[in-house]
Design a protein around this motif. Structure first.
Motif, PDB file in Angstrom:
ATOM      1  N   ALA A  28      67.665  59.469  39.464  1.00 32.63           N
ATOM      2  CA  ALA A  28      68.219  58.924  40.710  1.00 32.63           C
ATOM      3  C   ALA A  28      67.097  58.529  41.666  1.00 32.63           C
ATOM      4  CB  ALA A  28      69.149  59.946  41.372  1.00 32.63           C
ATOM      5  N   ALA A  29      66.081  59.368  41.751  1.00 35.75           N
ATOM      6  CA  ALA A  29      64.954  59.078  42.646  1.00 35.75           C
ATOM      7  C   ALA A  29      64.241  57.794  42.232  1.00 35.75           C
ATOM      8  CB  ALA A  29      63.982  60.258  42.664  1.00 35.75           C
ATOM      9  N   CYS A  31      65.606  55.254  40.621  1.00 34.91           N
ATOM     10  CA  CYS A  31      66.496  54.132  40.951  1.00 34.91           C
ATOM     11  C   CYS A  31      66.501  53.851  42.450  1.00 34.91           C
ATOM     12  CB  CYS A  31      67.913  54.410  40.446  1.00 34.91           C
ATOM     13  SG  CYS A  31      68.043  54.442  38.642  1.00 34.91           S
ATOM     14  N   SER A  32      66.484  54.897  43.268  1.00 40.09           N
ATOM     15  CA  SER A  32      66.416  54.707  44.723  1.00 40.09           C
ATOM     16  C   SER A  32      65.139  53.982  45.116  1.00 40.09           C
ATOM     17  CB  SER A  32      66.490  56.056  45.448  1.00 40.09           C
ATOM     18  OG  SER A  32      67.773  56.599  45.360  1.00 40.09           O
ATOM     19  N   SER A  35      65.337  50.387  44.797  1.00 35.90           N
ATOM     20  CA  SER A  35      66.427  49.805  45.605  1.00 35.90           C
ATOM     21  C   SER A  35      67.674  49.509  44.766  1.00 35.90           C
ATOM     22  CB  SER A  35      65.963  48.537  46.339  1.00 35.90           C
ATOM     23  OG  SER A  35      64.915  48.858  47.230  1.00 35.90           O
ATOM     24  N   ASP A  37      70.618  51.341  44.472  1.00 34.41           N
ATOM     25  CA  ASP A  37      71.372  52.471  45.011  1.00 34.41           C
ATOM     26  C   ASP A  37      72.605  52.829  44.198  1.00 34.41           C
ATOM     27  OD1 ASP A  37      69.490  52.690  47.028  1.00 34.41           O
ATOM     28  OD2 ASP A  37      70.592  51.333  48.354  1.00 34.41           O
ATOM     29  N   ALA A  40      71.296  54.790  41.352  1.00 32.76           N
ATOM     30  CA  ALA A  40      70.921  56.104  41.891  1.00 32.76           C
ATOM     31  C   ALA A  40      72.169  56.968  42.061  1.00 32.76           C
ATOM     32  CB  ALA A  40      70.191  55.947  43.221  1.00 32.76           C
ATOM     33  N   ASN A  41      73.230  56.374  42.593  1.00 27.27           N
ATOM     34  CA  ASN A  41      74.477  57.113  42.756  1.00 27.27           C
ATOM     35  C   ASN A  41      75.011  57.603  41.410  1.00 27.27           C
ATOM     36  OD1 ASN A  41      76.915  57.987  44.331  1.00 27.27           O
ATOM     37  ND2 ASN A  41      77.868  56.524  42.941  1.00 27.27           N
TER      38      ASN A  41
END
Length: 169
Positions: A28-29, A31-32, A35, A37, A40-41
């Motif tokens: 997730a980190a 992917c965040s 950008s 999101d 990441a979710n």
């Protein structure tokens, strides 16, 4: 009363489920930071699901009148080259979970520990779904390759993913 071998295996699996949550947090980190999101979710929800799985083991161990032993674990992988890489590594992670659940199930069968056999059946079914889900997403990512519009659509779809424990019981 269950054998020490089976209790140790249940505790190890509980801790591996907690580790899996950390592995998904690392994805997730990544992917965040890219950008993405929605992706990441997806992995944040997956981490919640893994913590839920760990707590199922925790509660089962306690229900047996035994003690859950919480241990530390190595740092998860934080090196990813793409979203596809995250999902490929996630599939490897899920296959490892499946292997471990099967090994636990084999011990329970050998010991004729029926409560544990019944408990693990839920996880066996869950792992079939998990591996199929990740494989399906990997196939989609390979198919869309560098299509930014398709990536945007998939990212938007994953932004809507939620975790509902009631459906995981």
């Amino acid at each position: 009363m269950i054998s020490e071998k089976l209790l140790q295996g249940l505790n190890e699996q509980m801790n591996f489920e907690f580790f899996s949550a950390h592995a998904y947090m690392a994805m997730a980190a990544y992917c965040s930071a890219e950008s993405l999101d929605g992706f990441a979710n997806f992995f944040l929800v997956q981490a919640e699901e893994e913590r839920f799985h760990a707590m199922k083991f925790y509660n089962f161990i306690n229900a047996l009148g035994e003690r859950a032993i919480i241990t530390g674990f190595d740092s998860p992988n934080n090196d990813f080259t793409s979203v596809l890489d995250c999902f490929e590594k996630a599939l490897v992670q899920e296959k490892e979970v499946t292997k471990r659940i099967y090994q636990l199930s084999d011990i329970a069968w050998d010991e004729r520990e029926h409560a544990t056999i019944n408990f693990l059946k839920w996880f066996i079914d869950e792992q079939v779904e998990e591996e199929a889900m990740f494989d399906n997403i990997i196939q989609k990512l390979r198919r869309i390759q560098n299509d930014n519009n398709a990536m945007f659509m998939l990212d938007s779809e994953f932004a809507k993913r939620t975790f509902t424990p009631e459906t995981q019981a």
